[in-house]
Scaffold this active site. Structure first.
Site, PDB file in Angstrom:
ATOM      1  N   HIS A   1      -6.814  -8.141  -0.070  1.00  0.00           N
ATOM      2  CA  HIS A   1      -6.836  -6.951   0.773  1.00  0.00           C
ATOM      3  C   HIS A   1      -7.768  -7.228   1.948  1.00  0.00           C
ATOM      4  CE1 HIS A   1      -5.914  -2.693   1.091  1.00  0.00           C
ATOM      5  NE2 HIS A   1      -7.114  -2.548   1.607  1.00  0.00           N
TER       6      HIS A   1
ATOM      7  N   HIS B   1      -3.441  -4.261   3.181  1.00  0.00           N
ATOM      8  CA  HIS B   1      -4.444  -3.561   3.990  1.00  0.00           C
ATOM      9  C   HIS B   1      -4.039  -3.249   5.427  1.00  0.00           C
ATOM     10  CE1 HIS B   1      -8.260  -2.137   5.643  1.00  0.00           C
ATOM     11  NE2 HIS B   1      -8.251  -3.107   6.509  1.00  0.00           N
TER      12      HIS B   1
ATOM     13  N   ASP C   1       0.802  -1.232   0.000  1.00  0.00           N
ATOM     14  CA  ASP C   1       0.000   0.000   0.000  1.00  0.00           C
ATOM     15  C   ASP C   1       0.836   1.285   0.000  1.00  0.00           C
ATOM     16  OD1 ASP C   1      -1.451  -2.271   0.979  1.00  0.00           O
ATOM     17  OD2 ASP C   1      -3.020  -0.967   1.774  1.00  0.00           O
TER      18      ASP C   1
ATOM     19  N   ASN D   1     -10.424  -1.254   0.153  1.00  0.00           N
ATOM     20  CA  ASN D   1     -11.584  -0.512   0.672  1.00  0.00           C
ATOM     21  C   ASN D   1     -11.489   0.998   0.444  1.00  0.00           C
ATOM     22  OD1 ASN D   1      -9.422  -1.062   2.620  1.00  0.00           O
ATOM     23  ND2 ASN D   1     -10.601   0.176   4.043  1.00  0.00           N
ATOM     24  N   HIS D   2     -10.250   1.549   0.405  1.00  0.00           N
ATOM     25  CA  HIS D   2     -10.113   3.005   0.239  1.00  0.00           C
ATOM     26  C   HIS D   2     -10.277   3.471  -1.211  1.00  0.00           C
ATOM     27  CE1 HIS D   2      -9.376   4.359   4.262  1.00  0.00           C
ATOM     28  NE2 HIS D   2      -8.492   3.393   4.456  1.00  0.00           N
TER      29      HIS D   2
ATOM     30  N   HIS E   1      -1.133  -2.617   6.669  1.00  0.00           N
ATOM     31  CA  HIS E   1      -0.032  -1.643   6.684  1.00  0.00           C
ATOM     32  C   HIS E   1       1.114  -2.046   7.602  1.00  0.00           C
ATOM     33  CE1 HIS E   1      -2.568   1.937   4.965  1.00  0.00           C
ATOM     34  NE2 HIS E   1      -2.751   0.799   4.317  1.00  0.00           N
TER      35      HIS E   1
HETATM   36 FE   LIG Z   1      -4.120   0.456   2.744  1.00  0.00          FE
HETATM   37 FE   LIG Z   2      -7.322  -1.032   3.028  1.00  0.00          FE
END
Ligand SMILES: [Fe+2]
Ligand SMILES: [Fe+2]
Length: 268
Positions: free
Chosen positions: A160, A185, A12, A71-72, A187
């Protein structure tokens, strides 16, 4: 082309610090390991929340062949028409969002060729544990794999997801059917990279490419305050201690079977 292929997958990319470190370090990684295919998750590229069309172009311009997300992806409104209008987009959204007419715009799978002539497929899936209740990622993977032509051997899945158990389960479920199942996801990079017995490279999470003097990318104080008070807070992208997190996978060209997976964590 060599009989083995190398795939570099970057975790990410978070805000400007993440974009900056990719720009700075990717040329060195390319020089060191000459990957045939470079992929990255771009869901946090725009200030931690989503990605915009110019940032898609910026990241692809650095030599990344394709961006996955999560999701983002829905955070920036301008990405909706971009996903809807670019049916061959090199920006994926998770495939298991309900699609079809009236459903989520965009695609969750890409089948194509690199500039070097390598046929490959990428599937982007999202978990359902502690996340929005979308379609089943396991059954979506089955349906999408059935659509990939047999000459395409290199198949990479970005899963993710939040829950370790869901990610480990999908790894085992797809073992022997894809080149890699790579988690994104959370991080935070995990230390469990392995090649499963069927020949699928696996890691629970690649980790974020962004500022680690932070709470998963955001300035620490506001996040801590939110935990202390339960009140809504404004989060800003942190600045310090940027890392690039990725994996380098080697696979057999003829079969797509993974031979090795190496975790990469680099500081600027
Ligand atoms: Fe992320
Ligand atoms: Fe995410």
């Amino acid at each position: 082309m060599n009989s083995n292929v190398k795939i570099l997958f970057i975790g990410d990319i978070f805000g400007q610090p993440g974009r900056r470190i990719v720009k700075e370090l990717l040329p060195h990684l390319v020089e060191e390991s000459a990957p045939d295919l470079i992929l990255a998750n771009g869901e946090n590229a725009a200030g931690g929340f989503g990605i915009t069309p110019p940032l898609v172009e910026e990241l692809l311009g650095l030599g990344i062949a394709l961006l996955t997300s999560g999701n983002h992806i829905w955070d920036k409104k301008e990405i909706f028409p971009y996903l809807a209008e670019h049916s061959d987009s090199r920006l994926l959204r998770p495939a298991n969002y309900p699609g079809g007419s009236g459903g989520a715009p965009g695609q969750g799978m890409y089948i194509g060729k690199t500039r070097g002539g390598l046929d490959y497929a990428v599937i982007n899936l999202q978990g359902r544990v502690f996340m929005p209740a979308i379609d089943c990622p396991f059954r979506t993977a089955d349906a999408l794999l059935a659509q990939i032509p047999s000459h395409v051997k290199v198949k990479v899945v970005d899963f993710h997801a939040e829950a370790t158990s869901e990610k480990v389960s999908l790894g085992w479920y797809l073992d022997g059917r894809v080149t890699a199942v790579l988690g994104t996801h959370t991080h935070v990079p995990t230390a469990d990279e392995t090649v499963l017995p069927g020949g699928t490279a696996y890691i629970t999470d690649l980790g974020m490419t962004g500022p680690y003097d932070s709470v998963i990318g955001m300035e620490k104080q506001a996040v801590i305050q939110k935990f202390l008070t339960g009140l809504p807070a404004r989060f800003d992208v942190a600045k310090g201690d940027a890392h690039l997190c990725a994996v380098l996978i080697q696979a057999e060209l003829d079969t797509g079977r993974a031979l090795s997976i190496e975790r990469i964590v680099r500081k600027a």
